[in-house]
Design a protein around this motif. Structure first.
Motif, PDB file in Angstrom:
ATOM      1  N   TYR A 184     -11.486  12.702   1.457  1.00  0.00           N
ATOM      2  CA  TYR A 184     -12.198  11.446   1.181  1.00  0.00           C
ATOM      3  C   TYR A 184     -13.097  11.616  -0.044  1.00  0.00           C
ATOM      4  O   TYR A 184     -13.207  10.713  -0.890  1.00  0.00           O
ATOM      5  N   ILE A 216      -6.857   4.517  -7.365  1.00  0.00           N
ATOM      6  CA  ILE A 216      -6.893   4.659  -5.907  1.00  0.00           C
ATOM      7  C   ILE A 216      -5.869   5.719  -5.517  1.00  0.00           C
ATOM      8  O   ILE A 216      -4.657   5.480  -5.592  1.00  0.00           O
ATOM      9  N   LEU A 262      -5.305   5.153   0.376  1.00  0.00           N
ATOM     10  CA  LEU A 262      -6.172   4.261   1.134  1.00  0.00           C
ATOM     11  C   LEU A 262      -6.923   5.015   2.230  1.00  0.00           C
ATOM     12  O   LEU A 262      -6.370   5.936   2.842  1.00  0.00           O
ATOM     13  N   PRO A 263      -8.179   4.641   2.524  1.00  0.00           N
ATOM     14  CA  PRO A 263      -8.913   5.262   3.635  1.00  0.00           C
ATOM     15  C   PRO A 263      -8.172   5.120   4.963  1.00  0.00           C
ATOM     16  O   PRO A 263      -8.199   6.028   5.797  1.00  0.00           O
ATOM     17  N   SER A 264      -7.503   3.983   5.147  1.00  0.00           N
ATOM     18  CA  SER A 264      -6.783   3.760   6.403  1.00  0.00           C
ATOM     19  C   SER A 264      -5.680   4.797   6.605  1.00  0.00           C
ATOM     20  O   SER A 264      -5.389   5.211   7.734  1.00  0.00           O
ATOM     21  N   LEU A 270      -5.799   7.931   5.612  1.00  0.00           N
ATOM     22  CA  LEU A 270      -6.428   9.167   6.076  1.00  0.00           C
ATOM     23  C   LEU A 270      -6.798   9.091   7.551  1.00  0.00           C
ATOM     24  O   LEU A 270      -6.568  10.038   8.334  1.00  0.00           O
ATOM     25  N   PHE A 271      -7.358   7.937   7.964  1.00  0.00           N
ATOM     26  CA  PHE A 271      -7.736   7.781   9.374  1.00  0.00           C
ATOM     27  C   PHE A 271      -6.518   7.909  10.288  1.00  0.00           C
ATOM     28  O   PHE A 271      -6.531   8.638  11.283  1.00  0.00           O
ATOM     29  N   ASN A 316       0.681   3.522  -2.832  1.00  0.00           N
ATOM     30  CA  ASN A 316      -0.459   4.406  -3.025  1.00  0.00           C
ATOM     31  C   ASN A 316      -0.133   5.870  -2.735  1.00  0.00           C
ATOM     32  O   ASN A 316      -0.847   6.765  -3.138  1.00  0.00           O
ATOM     33  N   SER A 321       0.803  -1.221   0.000  1.00  0.00           N
ATOM     34  CA  SER A 321       0.000   0.000   0.000  1.00  0.00           C
ATOM     35  C   SER A 321       0.832   1.264   0.000  1.00  0.00           C
ATOM     36  O   SER A 321       0.325   2.341  -0.284  1.00  0.00           O
ATOM     37  N   LYS A 328     -10.910  11.464  -3.060  1.00  0.00           N
ATOM     38  CA  LYS A 328     -10.515  10.074  -3.315  1.00  0.00           C
ATOM     39  C   LYS A 328     -11.620   9.336  -4.076  1.00  0.00           C
ATOM     40  O   LYS A 328     -11.354   8.627  -5.063  1.00  0.00           O
ATOM     41  N   ILE A 329     -12.883   9.516  -3.636  1.00  0.00           N
ATOM     42  CA  ILE A 329     -14.002   8.839  -4.306  1.00  0.00           C
ATOM     43  C   ILE A 329     -14.163   9.368  -5.734  1.00  0.00           C
ATOM     44  O   ILE A 329     -14.399   8.602  -6.686  1.00  0.00           O
ATOM     45  N   PHE A 385     -10.493  15.929   6.307  1.00  0.00           N
ATOM     46  CA  PHE A 385     -10.733  14.502   6.074  1.00  0.00           C
ATOM     47  C   PHE A 385     -11.906  14.307   5.115  1.00  0.00           C
ATOM     48  O   PHE A 385     -11.829  13.507   4.168  1.00  0.00           O
TER      49      PHE A 385
END
Length: 642
Positions: free
Chosen positions: A111, A124, A127-129, A131-132, A60, A57, A114-115, A107
């Motif tokens: 996000y 991609i 990854l969402p992870s 950002l979190f 990314n 990842s 990203k979408i 955030f």
């Protein structure tokens, strides 16, 4: 630039020691730069964590522009929410909330980006992870940065070497006490160091407040001040009931602690402006003030012309201030003392620029001068505060007591009746009750004249009398006298160890005057519930202790004997006198015996003539004929009573 200027001055011009607590604040732009660097560190840390969790990842993150996008959007919202604008060492929950909101908005936007990229470009972006983890680390790091700066500042300030600072406790552990401690602690220039708190509660022995120990009242009662490692106690007297305050102060003074009082933090709104001073005896003697509904008082004075005699004195000047609040059409201030009259003129013109004042230098015994004043003004109210009140001086100069206290009052009362003044309020004294001196007897004669004039045929003016005890801080009163003696190193002189007096505050006394002028219907003598009498010896000892000194060691107390005309106990009512209640529980109406106007007027004319032609023995002999209860005490005039 101020930060760099402080550092430069310290290196090149100072003593090579940098005092961090004297730096006012970090420039806002520098805070934003530091926050941006922390964002980059957070992004790299997040990338590293993701790479360990999922090695593939890390790709990314891809190009540099992705990192710039993440940090850029975050910085944008930090600018929107002004997360950098607060002074870091004063960071609060609001500042942390701003950081959270800026991160949350960033955030959401990232996000959404990203979408959008995934839907339209099937790529991609990250990854969402990532950002979190990034935003969790970012919020934590930015919060820790502010906490660390705040703690470093406080530690640096607490470690400043300042042996002159007094170690003090804060009374109380409530919200006000915490605010007070914070305000004092954040001002590096004050000479006090907060070392703990003290409270009535016994369940706080192991607890701490602002990292300071909490002591109980029980601990202080059973130990000396060395146990507390404190020099004094700081309190906000306005937040403590008078009875409780008195109990605390007695304990602090018994343990040798300096008692300090702080101004209200809310009042000044700035930690830099908080004022700390020694607790004064007036703070303890202050009683619960009279609560007056001001509608009737305002109606009596609004757009009315008012005369106040003795208007430059302590009582008269306060009456002027209170009357001026009701926007009278004109206030005439009459006094024979030149300098105080000029001082009150300067004060009133600055405080009440819209009020029409006239300042007259004159003597109330000059009838022709007074008549001119009444002719030129249509007075609705007359407040008569002009009088000689110093007991020993009047004992030596009874002619002057007759000239001012009796003749002056007669002049004002006669003119008030002739010119149809609505109300005449005379300020008398408790020394007029069963008088033992010339001053008290002259005031009692004035009372009798004013009462009798009320019933004179054709009179429409309402004549009202009020009796006061001693007034805190008034000219010639005992407390300012004791203060001067203590400041000079003593001794404090008291006439007798058993002498007692009643006390009230100047505003309280003047509120009574205004209320009496409103509620009276004419002919009344109003007396005031003065509370419990105060023993002057105890008063002196307390004042010495409040100054941080020890009675009879640092400051000697000397007994000089009763002065001529002085008595141990003051009275507010004559023997056998009855009182009637009024609509105010603290104000009573005295039912004193009175005279017919023809009788008292004849007596007054006779004593005025005697004062102009005879010696003081004959003057006092006539005064005793008018006021039959007048019995001299410790005076040369005692021979007349035999």
């Amino acid at each position: 630039m101020k930060l760099f200027h402080n550092i430069k001055s310290t290196i090149y011009e100072g003593d090579n020691s940098m005092n961090i607590s004297n730096i006012r604040y970090i420039p806002r732009l520098l805070v934003l730069v530091i926050d941006t660097v922390l964002l980059l560190v957070s992004l790299l840390s997040s990338s590293y964590i993701i790479s360990k969790l999922s090695p593939e990842s890390v790709l990314n993150l891809g190009n540099l522009y992705k990192g710039v996008l993440i940090v850029g959007v975050n910085v944008f919202f930090m600018i929107v929410f002004r997360t950098y604008a607060g002074i870091i060492r004063h960071s609060t929950f609001v500042d942390l909330l701003k950081i959270f909101l800026s991160n949350f908005c960033a955030f959401i936007v990232l996000y959404a980006v990203k979408i959008f990229v995934f839907v339209y470009y099937h790529e991609i972006l990250f990854l969402p992870s990532l950002l979190f983890i990034y935003f969790a680390i970012t919020f934590t790091v930015l919060t820790l940065f502010r906490i660390c700066v705040k703690e470093v500042y406080h530690i640096a300030k607490e470690n400043e070497i300042n042996t002159a600072k007094k170690r003090i406790l804060i009374l109380g552990i409530g919200q006000e006490a915490v605010a007070l401690a914070t305000a004092v602690g954040e001002n590096a220039h004050n000479p006090y160091e907060i070392v703990g708190f003290i409270t009535q509660r016994k369940d706080s022995k192991r607890a701490k407040l602002l990292s300071k120990k909490i002591y109980s009242k029980h601990q202080l009662e059973n130990h000396d001040k060395d146990y507390l490692k404190a020099d004094g106690v700081l309190l906000d007297g306005a937040k403590i009931p008078k009875k409780e305050l008195s109990e605390w102060v007695n304990l602090f003074l018994e343990k040798g602690l300096l008692v300090l009082k702080a101004s209200s933090v809310e009042k000044y709104g700035s930690n830099e402006n908080i004022r700390i001073r020694n607790l004064q005896i007036e703070d303890l003697l202050n009683r619960k003030p009279i609560v007056i509904k001001n509608e009737a008082v305002e109606e009596r004075h609004h757009h009315k012309s008012v005369l106040i005699t003795g208007g430059a004195g302590s009582i008269g000047s306060e009456i002027v201030r209170q009357v001026s609040c009701f926007k009278p059409s004109k206030v005439v201030i009459l006094d024979q003392s030149e300098s105080p009259l000029y001082e009150i003129e300067l004060e009133l013109k600055e405080t009440f620029p819209d009020i029409n004042f006239e300042f007259i230098l004159g003597d109330i015994s000059n009838y022709d001068r007074l008549r001119t004043i009444f002719e030129q003004n249509e007075f609705s109210m007359v407040y008569h505060a002009a009088a000689y009140k110093h007991v020993p001086l009047m004992e030596e100069n009874p002619h002057e007591a007759i000239r001012v206290n009796i003749k002056g009052t007669k002049n004002l009362a006669i003119l008030s009746s002739e010119y149809k003044v609505n109300r005449f309020v005379m300020i008398s004294t408790d020394k007029a009750v069963n008088p033992t001196n010339v001053m008290g007897a002259s005031k009692r004669t004035a009372e009798l004249f004013v009462q009798a004039l009320q019933e004179k045929d054709g009179n429409t003016t309402k004549f009202i009398t009020t009796r006061f005890g001693n007034v805190l801080g008034s000219n010639g009163s005992v407390i300012p006298h004791f203060k001067k003696q203590i400041e000079k190193g003593g001794p404090v002189t008291i006439t007798h160890p058993d002498i007692v007096r009643y006390f009230m505050t100047i505003p309280e006394a003047c509120e009574l005057v205004l209320q009496a002028g409103t509620m009276g219907q004419g002919g009344e003598i109003y007396v005031f519930d003065m509370g419990e009498p105060v023993k002057i010896l105890n008063l002196a000892k307390r004042m010495i202790k409040l100054s941080g000194l020890v009675p009879d060691e640092d400051i000697k107390i000397v007994f000089t004997g009763l002065r001529p005309g002085e008595k141990l106990y003051e009275e507010l009512l004559s023997d056998g006198t009855k009182t009637l209640p009024t609509h105010h529980e603290k104000i009573m109406r005295s039912k004193d015996p009175s005279m017919r106007f023809t009788d008292i007027n004849k007596f007054v004319e006779e004593i005025i003539n005697i004062a102009e032609t005879e010696g003081k023995i004959e003057v006092v002999r006539m005064l005793k004929k008018i006021v039959k209860e007048f019995k001299s005490n410790n005076s040369e005039f005692e021979i007349l009573d035999k």
